[in-house]
Scaffold this motif. Structure first.
Motif, PDB file in Angstrom:
ATOM      1  N   SER A   1      67.524  69.090 112.402  1.00 21.08           N
ATOM      2  CA  SER A   1      66.211  69.052 111.979  1.00 21.08           C
ATOM      3  C   SER A   1      66.221  69.527 110.248  1.00 21.08           C
ATOM      4  N   TRP A   2      65.174  68.892 109.749  1.00 21.56           N
ATOM      5  CA  TRP A   2      64.995  68.862 108.274  1.00 21.56           C
ATOM      6  C   TRP A   2      64.366  70.278 107.885  1.00 21.56           C
ATOM      7  N   LEU A   3      65.034  70.894 106.901  1.00 19.58           N
ATOM      8  CA  LEU A   3      64.445  72.234 106.458  1.00 19.58           C
ATOM      9  C   LEU A   3      64.416  72.566 105.173  1.00 19.58           C
TER      10      LEU A   3
ATOM     11  N   GLN B   1      56.312  63.285 104.964  1.00 19.32           N
ATOM     12  CA  GLN B   1      57.669  63.032 104.402  1.00 19.32           C
ATOM     13  C   GLN B   1      57.358  62.618 102.729  1.00 19.32           C
TER      14      GLN B   1
ATOM     15  N   ASP C   1      70.389  71.144 115.110  1.00 19.80           N
ATOM     16  CA  ASP C   1      69.774  70.408 115.807  1.00 19.80           C
ATOM     17  C   ASP C   1      69.436  68.991 115.095  1.00 19.80           C
TER      18      ASP C   1
ATOM     19  N   ARG D   1      69.755  70.846 106.676  1.00 16.54           N
ATOM     20  CA  ARG D   1      69.320  70.873 108.076  1.00 16.54           C
ATOM     21  C   ARG D   1      70.104  71.654 108.599  1.00 16.54           C
ATOM     22  N   GLY D   2      69.397  71.728 110.112  1.00 15.70           N
ATOM     23  CA  GLY D   2      69.661  72.758 111.290  1.00 15.70           C
ATOM     24  C   GLY D   2      70.707  72.009 112.269  1.00 15.70           C
TER      25      GLY D   2
END
Length: 331
Positions: free
Chosen positions: A92-94, A323, A90, A87-88
């Motif tokens: 977000s999913w990486l 997802q 922010d 995750r970042g």
């Protein structure tokens, strides 16, 4: 509370476990003081299985659990940790990373955040397609031998992956979504798990709140609540799913229990090798969920529930299409 064993080789745990994700992430703001009080109430009620992930709130959930367990006997808690999601800052999913060196790094940070010298069940959150499952399990087996983890679990993988993993090292349990609205595991995955002696820890037993009996079509979701993008909570899908919940609620009322209790009891009734995880974020919701442990379902009850909420009746996918692509269990 009664106990069940996670598969042939896993630990004995409470018949119901507590999933901690919503206390830190994905369901909107949570009250930290109430979260700790809820974990304490669960422990006092005999709940031993506590499920977290190192990426829930980017470490916040593990720190929360550490605070909740401070002053409590470590051996009373069976800590299950998922790892691998990137995750970042922010949120977000990486992607996912299950390289052996990454696994060891993730675990080192989890042990420090949790304030413990071992994790009871350690599992990749999703299958990393870039790393053969045999390599992932081999790295985890090294950590078992070193004493840093006690058991190896898996999450959201299919039957073939289960078999390949179990050929390398015993797998205690598969964590996967299982509820009246999500019964996809019954065709191949659950039979394979039973053939291999692998238990099931079922999350989403209330389908993210749809089966709780507390959901309203007019409920407004915060920006951080992933249900705002979940297909089952949108438009006609939501209307249809709440019709199913209403049908279940009528059966619950006739039995003198709540809709949520009946939904949880149904999952628990699917076998002694299935342990439902309840995602209560408050003591009130926890008390209701734990009441499901006392609900006994007859064959006639189960038949009525199947008629009210038939297999495949759910409207909309359990995740958005993007997802679902990360789920080995859906391939």
């Amino acid at each position: 509370m009664r106990t069940r064993t996670l598969g042939r080789t896993g630990p004995a745990v409470s018949a119901l476990g507590l999933g901690l994700m919503g206390m830190s992430d994905l369901y909107g703001p949570a009250d930290e003081t109430e979260s700790v009080a809820t974990i304490h109430a669960a422990l006092d009620a005999g709940v031993s299985l506590l499920d977290t992930g190192d990426f829930y709130g980017m470490g916040h959930n593990e720190l929360l659990l550490r605070d909740a367990l401070r002053g409590r006997a470590r051996e009373r808690a069976v800590i299950s940790v998922k790892f691998g999601a990137l995750r970042g800052p922010d949120g977000s999913w990486l992607g996912y990373d299950s390289r052996p060196e990454a696994i060891k790094t993730f675990l080192a940070y989890s042990l420090r955040r949790l304030g413990t010298d071992h994790v009871d069940v350690y599992r990749p959150a999703r299958l990393d397609p870039a790393v053969p499952i045999e390599e992932q399990i081999g790295a985890l087996a090294e950590l078992v031998r070193a004493g840093y983890i006690r058991h190896i679990g898996l999450s959201e993988v299919g039957a073939e992956t289960l078999r390949r993993a179990a050929a390398v090292h015993p797998i205690s349990d598969l964590q996967i979504e299982y509820s009246l609205l999500s019964r996809g595991i019954e065709a191949e995955i659950l039979p394979a798990a039973r053939e291999l002696g692998i238990g099931v820890t079922a999350y989403g037993v209330l389908s993210r709140g749809l089966l709780s009996g507390h959901w309203s079509p007019s409920r407004e979701l915060t920006a951080g609540d992933f249900r705002g993008h979940s297909p089952r909570f949108q438009g006609e899908h939501l209307d249809r799913n709440l019709e199913l919940t209403d049908a279940l609620g009528k059966l619950a009322a006739a039995k003198g229990v709540t809709t949520a209790q009946l939904a949880i009891a149904w999952v628990a009734a699917q076998g002694e090798d299935v342990v439902p995880l309840v995602g209560a974020r408050t003591r009130v919701r926890l008390a209701e969920s734990l009441g499901a442990e006392a609900v006994e379902l007859t064959e006639a009850d189960l038949a009525e529930i199947d008629a009210a909420v038939p297999p495949g009746a759910a409207s909309g996918g359990r995740y958005a299409e993007a997802q679902l692509g990360h789920l080995d269990s859906e391939r």
